[in-house]
Design a protein around this motif. Sequence first.
Motif: not given
Length: 205
Positions: A100-104, A106, A178-179, A204-205
């Motif tokens: 998921d883009a929000t996790e990349r 981190r 995803t989460c 998560t950012p």
Amino acid sequence: MQNPIPDRKIDLSAYGTAIAMSDAPDRLIAFLMAYEAARGNKTVPRRSDLNLRQMASLLPDLTIMERIAPGNVVYRLMGTSVAHRLGTDLTGHNFIEYLDATERLRIDECIALVADRPCGTFSVYENTYASGAHVRAETITLPLDSGSGCAPYLVLGLHSAQAIMSYDVAQQGSVIGTCWRDGVVLDLGFGVPEQSVLDRLKTTP
């Protein structure tokens, strides 16, 4: 040649937090026993040190990755069960592109810690598979020497406790992470980052 299981008592105290967090502690302990038996007194075990017979039941859920550069983490091996869940064998593909883009950012930083410090990580998170299944999963990652004897190391992962939470409509491809739920950095004897870094890795950012 794979080493036999040594007679020495194996200390898993460094992994206590991960074992306590796991929904599959017996499976995790079996993996850690095999890893530490291969590691012995070395900083990091070589890939050739792993006793595949001892790890036979775990092999379908193992991956090996290599961090080539920031944002480029290539699967060098993907177990058959991991490939089945994702709907395809991603060996040779960049792991980061399937997050998921929000996790990349981190997760890339977490992988860098394992490969460079070295240390371990244990994470609890959610995946969304192409089948539409939303799954609670857990992964432990540990460093593995490709034969160079120094960092950056390969990243060995065991993926367990695939608990289905819900179903949605089928989608094009699977998305990993995803989460993010919880996790810990594991000190293998070489320290962990300062607290501010650990706190950032939990957000998560």
